[in-house]
Write a protein that holds these residues in place. Structure first.
Motif, PDB file in Angstrom:
ATOM      1  N   TRP A 130       0.836  -1.200   0.000  1.00  0.00           N
ATOM      2  CA  TRP A 130       0.000   0.000   0.000  1.00  0.00           C
ATOM      3  C   TRP A 130       0.874   1.255   0.000  1.00  0.00           C
ATOM      4  O   TRP A 130       1.923   1.304   0.632  1.00  0.00           O
ATOM      5  N   LYS A 140      -6.562   8.313  -0.582  1.00  0.00           N
ATOM      6  CA  LYS A 140      -6.321   7.537  -1.797  1.00  0.00           C
ATOM      7  C   LYS A 140      -5.113   6.635  -1.578  1.00  0.00           C
ATOM      8  O   LYS A 140      -4.058   7.094  -1.152  1.00  0.00           O
ATOM      9  N   LYS A 170      -2.689   3.592  -3.276  1.00  0.00           N
ATOM     10  CA  LYS A 170      -2.237   2.812  -4.431  1.00  0.00           C
ATOM     11  C   LYS A 170      -1.896   1.404  -3.940  1.00  0.00           C
ATOM     12  O   LYS A 170      -1.081   1.234  -3.029  1.00  0.00           O
ATOM     13  N   VAL A 171      -2.540   0.397  -4.518  1.00  0.00           N
ATOM     14  CA  VAL A 171      -2.317  -0.991  -4.129  1.00  0.00           C
ATOM     15  C   VAL A 171      -1.589  -1.709  -5.253  1.00  0.00           C
ATOM     16  O   VAL A 171      -2.060  -1.736  -6.392  1.00  0.00           O
ATOM     17  N   ASN A 202       0.187  -5.318  -6.530  1.00  0.00           N
ATOM     18  CA  ASN A 202       0.308  -6.763  -6.347  1.00  0.00           C
ATOM     19  C   ASN A 202       1.740  -7.173  -6.666  1.00  0.00           C
ATOM     20  O   ASN A 202       2.134  -7.257  -7.829  1.00  0.00           O
ATOM     21  N   ARG A 228      -7.332  -9.970  -5.146  1.00  0.00           N
ATOM     22  CA  ARG A 228      -7.929  -8.759  -4.604  1.00  0.00           C
ATOM     23  C   ARG A 228      -7.347  -8.473  -3.228  1.00  0.00           C
ATOM     24  O   ARG A 228      -6.958  -9.381  -2.503  1.00  0.00           O
ATOM     25  N   ASP A 229      -7.328  -7.214  -2.861  1.00  0.00           N
ATOM     26  CA  ASP A 229      -6.914  -6.827  -1.516  1.00  0.00           C
ATOM     27  C   ASP A 229      -7.998  -5.946  -0.907  1.00  0.00           C
ATOM     28  O   ASP A 229      -8.838  -5.389  -1.626  1.00  0.00           O
ATOM     29  N   LYS A 233     -12.579  -2.869  -1.194  1.00  0.00           N
ATOM     30  CA  LYS A 233     -11.905  -4.009  -1.834  1.00  0.00           C
ATOM     31  C   LYS A 233     -11.538  -3.626  -3.264  1.00  0.00           C
ATOM     32  O   LYS A 233     -12.349  -3.023  -3.995  1.00  0.00           O
ATOM     33  N   THR A 234     -10.336  -3.983  -3.648  1.00  0.00           N
ATOM     34  CA  THR A 234      -9.891  -3.692  -5.011  1.00  0.00           C
ATOM     35  C   THR A 234     -10.568  -4.621  -6.012  1.00  0.00           C
ATOM     36  O   THR A 234     -11.154  -5.628  -5.637  1.00  0.00           O
ATOM     37  N   GLU A 235     -10.463  -4.288  -7.251  1.00  0.00           N
ATOM     38  CA  GLU A 235     -10.777  -5.263  -8.298  1.00  0.00           C
ATOM     39  C   GLU A 235      -9.629  -6.273  -8.346  1.00  0.00           C
ATOM     40  O   GLU A 235      -8.640  -6.141  -7.625  1.00  0.00           O
ATOM     41  N   ILE A 257      -6.330  -7.588  -9.227  1.00  0.00           N
ATOM     42  CA  ILE A 257      -5.096  -6.949  -9.704  1.00  0.00           C
ATOM     43  C   ILE A 257      -4.153  -8.040 -10.235  1.00  0.00           C
ATOM     44  O   ILE A 257      -3.794  -8.965  -9.487  1.00  0.00           O
TER      45      ILE A 257
END
Length: 465
Positions: A394, A416, A418-419, A421, A428-429, A458-460, A462
């Protein structure tokens, strides 16, 4: 007259309701009219199929990977699923009396019919695993003991009594040599299933007094009983199994101090268990999966789905130390908290929430109050815990920090993140934002938890990298 009224209701007022439930013909309206509630499906069958598919998706994203030592899971990679021959697919022994009778939901309004429900074995076989049929047959037979009923017996909140509920786990002495001999062939992994019931109209038992399989009277329902502890010890220490995986078919949090190497010795001494944490490679919480949700389990075990669920409560070392334990059921005292009409005791009971806001994770975060030593001694898995088959990083981007600023009641604040992988598989995270509000002591100070969940996202999916 009764038949006439019933016919009017069925054919008129509630026609749409009954046809939706029973799959009958639906009313077709002209273009100038529209229904208030419009279905996307033309039949009960279509509706049920869509609902089951959606439920599986919920479970794919909701099951929580609690532990995964040395990348024990997934058992094999998705790339191999289409090319492996049948004889190359993992062969698994599934343990636990309730493995053939998992809990799909709670009791009361939290329950369901169970009609057409998928089994844990359906999930494993659909994912390509071969399962130990001798073990399955044993659990389905009376030789393994009584089967768990759909709902607890003697549950009635109005009587104010703390009920007792057995786990129905099979004693080790009941396993025949023929069953034990089958382990060697199905040894790629051992899956151990732990099941607990729960639902409307009763509080979960705080005592195991007089219950078959109990170790001590002052044990409680949300810890292992004697038969479960013996089974986990027996299976996990058997060198024939390459991997040992624990499945928690439990609708709540559960005492899991025996799972983590750093806490197991203290927990085992506290509870009297003899379980080696390092012999349990992985653990998954699946909750109550509904009629179709267990199908997600096989896809997670073989890596077709990367788990992304998170715990929604704190998993404590010893539930008996929580203040809220003293304030439900009959309070472990004769007559408990009973309502009175003047001086006459009534057959109704109440719960006094003396702990105020300090229940669940709010209690543990506030009681710890930044004291890492106390927190680590009392918490096994914190709220928001959950592992993945990938690794995420993150980074707060732009000027979006809300630390050390004055919060305006009409303001809008954005963080905001930024995640990235950094792992080798897509996944997903879940980004979680916690806040720490000032605490004012004294009679006129508004009480605040030391830490509170403000928001999460939750992210899409990645891709790797």
């Amino acid at each position: 007259m009764f038949l006439l009224v019933a016919n009017i209701l069925i054919e008129g007022v509630f026609y749409e309701v009954f046809t939706s439930l029973l799959g009958g013909q639906r009313v077709k309206f002209s273009d100038e009219y529209s229904t208030i509630y419009k279905s996307e499906y033309d039949s009960k069958k279509q509706t049920l199929e869509a609902a089951n598919a959606f439920n599986e998706k919920i479970c794919e994203e909701g099951f929580v990977l609690l532990k995964n030592n040395n990348n024990a899971l997934p058992l094999y990679t998705p790339e191999s699923n289409g090319t492996n021959k049948t004889q190359d697919k993992p062969k698994i022994s599934v343990f636990g009396k309730n493995s053939v009778n998992i809990a799909y939901g709670g009791s009361g309004s939290g329950g369901g019919t169970g009609t057409g429900a998928k089994s844990l074995y359906d999930s494993l076989k659909a994912a390509g695993y071969r399962t130990n049929d001798k073990l399955e047959s044993f659990y389905n037979s009376s030789a393994s003991g009584k089967s768990r009923p759909a709902s607890p017996e003697g549950s009635n909140l109005d009587d104010g009594k703390s009920i007792t509920v057995p786990t129905y786990e099979t004693p080790l002495a009941s396993y025949t040599q023929n069953v034990k001999d089958s382990y060697a062939e199905y040894n790629d992994a051992a899956i151990i299933v732990i099941t607990r019931m729960g639902g409307e109209g009763f509080d979960l038992p705080r005592t195991m007094s007089g219950v078959a399989g109990a170790r001590k009277e002052d044990d409680h329902y949300l810890q292992l009983d004697r038969n479960e502890a013996d089974l986990i010890k027996e299976v996990s220490e058997n060198p024939v199994f390459q991997r040992v995986i624990l499945i928690l078919n439990v609708g709540t949090s559960f005492e899991l101090g025996f799972l983590e190497e750093a806490k197991a010795s203290v927990y085992n001494q506290l509870k009297g268990y003899e379980i080696s944490a390092d012999r349990i490679d992985a653990a998954l919480w699946i909750g109550f999966p509904g009629n179709s949700g267990v199908m997600a389990l096989g896809r997670i075990l073989n890596g077709n789905v990367n788990p992304s669920g998170r715990t929604t409560d704190t998993y404590a070392m010893d539930f008996k130390q929580a203040p809220s334990r003293e304030n439900f059921g009959d309070n472990n005292v004769a007559n408990g908290d009973r309502f009175y009409d003047g001086t006459t005791a009534q057959p109704y009971y109440f719960v006094d929430y003396e702990e105020n806001i300090y229940v669940g994770y709010r209690y543990y975060e506030t009681r710890g109050n930044g004291n890492d030593e106390w927190y680590n001694e009392n918490v096994v898995y914190p709220m928001g815990h959950g592992l993945s088959y990938s690794e995420f990083e993150w980074e707060i981007i732009e000027d979006s920090s809300i630390r050390d600023i004055h919060i305006n009641k009409n303001g809008k604040y954005t963080v905001k993140v930024k995640v990235t992988n950094n792992g080798s598989v897509a996944g997903r995270d879940v980004v979680q934002l916690y806040g720490h509000a000032p605490y004012a002591e004294g009679a006129f100070g508004l009480q605040k938890p030391y830490e509170v969940l403000l928001d999460f996202a939750k992210t899409e999916i990645i891709p790797a990298g």
